[in-house]
Scaffold this active site. Structure first.
Site, PDB file in Angstrom:
ATOM      1  N   ASP A 150       0.868  -1.192   0.000  1.00 51.89           N
ATOM      2  CA  ASP A 150       0.000   0.000   0.000  1.00 51.89           C
ATOM      3  C   ASP A 150       0.905   1.242   0.000  1.00 51.89           C
ATOM      4  O   ASP A 150       2.047   1.146  -0.440  1.00 51.89           O
ATOM      5  CB  ASP A 150      -0.970  -0.051   1.197  1.00 51.89           C
ATOM      6  CG  ASP A 150      -2.259   0.735   0.929  1.00 51.89           C
ATOM      7  OD1 ASP A 150      -2.168   1.866   0.446  1.00 51.89           O
ATOM      8  OD2 ASP A 150      -3.349   0.216   1.208  1.00 51.89           O
TER       9      ASP A 150
ATOM     10  N   HIS B  41       1.955   1.995  -3.157  1.00 54.19           N
ATOM     11  CA  HIS B  41       1.023   2.966  -3.729  1.00 54.19           C
ATOM     12  C   HIS B  41       1.541   4.395  -3.624  1.00 54.19           C
ATOM     13  O   HIS B  41       0.763   5.340  -3.524  1.00 54.19           O
ATOM     14  CB  HIS B  41      -0.354   2.840  -3.071  1.00 54.19           C
ATOM     15  CG  HIS B  41      -1.013   1.507  -3.294  1.00 54.19           C
ATOM     16  ND1 HIS B  41      -2.280   1.220  -2.886  1.00 54.19           N
ATOM     17  CD2 HIS B  41      -0.555   0.375  -3.885  1.00 54.19           C
ATOM     18  CE1 HIS B  41      -2.577  -0.031  -3.227  1.00 54.19           C
ATOM     19  NE2 HIS B  41      -1.542  -0.567  -3.821  1.00 54.19           N
TER      20      HIS B  41
END
Ligand SMILES: *[C@@H]1O[C@H](CO)[C@@H](O)[C@H](O)[C@H]1NC(C)=O
Ligand SMILES: *[C@@H]1O[C@H](CO)[C@@H](O)[C@H](O)[C@H]1NC(C)=O
Ligand SMILES: *[C@@H]1O[C@H](CO)[C@@H](O)[C@H](O)[C@H]1NC(C)=O
Ligand SMILES: *[C@@H]1O[C@H](CO)[C@@H](O)[C@H](O)[C@H]1NC(C)=O
Ligand SMILES: *[C@@H]1O[C@H](CO)[C@@H](O)[C@H](O)[C@H]1NC(C)=O
Length: 401
Positions: free
Chosen positions: A222, A245
């Site tokens: 993430d 991310h």
């Protein structure tokens, strides 16, 4: 020596006999967890030994050091190390490894916020070559059933924290969370989890001012770094991200909240293949507050998707049901300079600002993002985005004055 006295007292209370205290030879207020019964065989739970050692350190007055020795694996259940402590600085020298419980059952509760929590300890220095292994595999496998997964290492109201050198792997949730960590420096960290592991953010920061994140390598499932509510004067320098991310600000303004983020400066960062976002600012419809004075300077991209994004329509509800609202977190004074490399998505600059107030003073300069695939041309999209630009590839002619 005060620490020795403290340990004697603790031993009288906890070890049963005073004579057991004579085993401890203490010099310079160095407290070794193995002297408190920690075993470090990778199997035995050492939580109580760590808590006892922490109490001794927290009561010592002269810059004590808690050592976690090399060559051992200390298994810990969820545990808290609380302050305030007597000394204005405390060092935790982590040269051994710390590992999570070896099955989901042994974690105890499934409703945990965090595995290792340090709170209200100012002047904490945590360093060493050790590894903190959250053993998140058990949690990831049950991710559908266990939507909440613990953060591996949480700092709450620890001012002037220095965290450096450690390796953090496979957290059930985010690896490191800093809440209220004014004046902290996080440096030379290696944070690693599989790109497919759910919500394993690298570093989450909120309610903090004057924080430096330096020289770190982050590869997770993430956000590599996420800056959220009420944080300011944050510098992120020389960080490699991917998979992951990206470096995110937000999400801000969820459920109408007032969130303020300003003076965030991201410099000399790189995004490796598997980075599914680069520089991202995300806000919900209906929020209040602002995100402003944010700069990105010196960014290299190796096949990142969505390198530059402002998304003021962020909605991660399933199914996505978020109405458009008139209020929004106000975005202004965002500068992107010297951003180079390749992207695997053709939409490489996406500036989608709120329909009501839009974004103002976005500045883009010296950008060259080409497609990682031959023959594909990268492009920009804007919605209600105001600002100015120098030479960029792709062109950002969609910016409004
Ligand atoms: C980071 O740690 C992982 C896991 O121990 C290791 O495989 C990797 O080589 C390390 N990366 C760096 C840059 O040190
Ligand atoms: C943070 O970055 C800004 C912008 O590059 C710089 O002016 C400032 O000196 C930096 N702060 C620290 C503490 O390095
Ligand atoms: C952020 O700070 C503002 C201004 O001090 C405050 O109104 C707001 O409630 C804070 N937001 C959060 C989520 O704590
Ligand atoms: C919100 O507004 C944007 C921009 O006008 C539009 O693209 C989007 O479809 C709207 N969303 C909803 C849920 O109405
Ligand atoms: C942009 O980058 C591409 C790929 O590296 C390169 O071929 C091209 O010359 C660059 N364009 C400019 C204007 O620098």
């Amino acid at each position: 020596m005060e620490l020795l006295a403290t340990i004697l007292i603790l031993c009288l209370v906890s070890c049963g006999t005073a004579t057991s205290a004579t085993r401890y030879s203490l010099s310079n207020d160095i407290v070794d967890v193995t002297k408190f019964g920690a075993i470090g065989d990778g199997k035995t739970d050492n939580s109580q030994a760590f808590i006892k050692a922490w109490k001794a350190v927290c009561l010592a007055t002269t810059n004590p050091t808690l050592t976690i020795p090399k060559g051992k694996n200390f298994q810990l259940k969820p545990v808290e190390f609380n302050g305030p402590c007597k000394s204005s600085t405390i060092t935790i020298q982590v040269d051994g490894n710390i590992v999570g419980p070896s099955s989901l059952r042994e974690w105890g509760s499934r409703q945990l916020d965090t595995w290792l929590k340090l709170s209200h300890v100012n002047g904490l220095v945590i360093k060493g070559s050790g590894q903190i292994d959250g053993r998140g595999e058990f949690w990831w496998r049950a991710a559908n059933k266990l939507p909440r997964r613990p953060v591996a290492l949480t700092f709450v109201d620890c001012k002037n924290l220095r965290l450096s050198g450690l390796t953090h792997i496979n957290s059930p949730g985010a690896h490191i969370s800093v809440v209220g960590g004014d004046g902290s420096v996080l440096s030379n960290l290696n944070i690693t989890a599989p790109g497919s592991s759910p919500n394993t953010d690298g570093i989450d920061l909120s309610h903090s001012t004057n924080v430096q994140i330096l020289g770190s390598n982050i590869a997770t499932g993430d956000d590599c770094i996420c800056i959220s509510t009420n944080s300011s004067f944050i510098n992120i320098t020389n960080v490699a991200c991917g998979p992951g991310h990206g470096i995110s600000i937000g999400s801000l303004g969820k459920d109408g909240s007032t969130d303020i983020v300003e003076e965030v400066h991201v410099k000399d960062v790189s995004f490796k293949p598997g980075a599914t976002s680069g520089l991202r600012i995300k806000t919900w419809q209906g929020g209040h507050g602002y995100a402003r004075k944010i700069s990105y300077d010196g960014v290299t991209l190796e096949g990142a998707s969505n390198p530059i994004i402002i998304d003021q329509f962020y909605c991660d509800r399933h199914p996505p049901v978020c109405k458009n609202e008139t209020s929004a977190v106000q975005i202004s004074d965002i500068t992107y300079t010297n951003v180079h490399g390749t992207s695997i998505s053709d939409d490489s600059i996406s500036l989608k600002c709120s329909q009501s107030i839009g974004c103002t003073n976005l500045v883009l300069n010296d950008i060259n993002i080409t497609s990682a695939s031959r023959g594909i041309v990268t492009k920009s999209t804007c919605f209600n985005a105001h600002g100015k630009h120098g030479p960029t590839i792709p062109s950002v002619d969609c910016l409004l004055p």
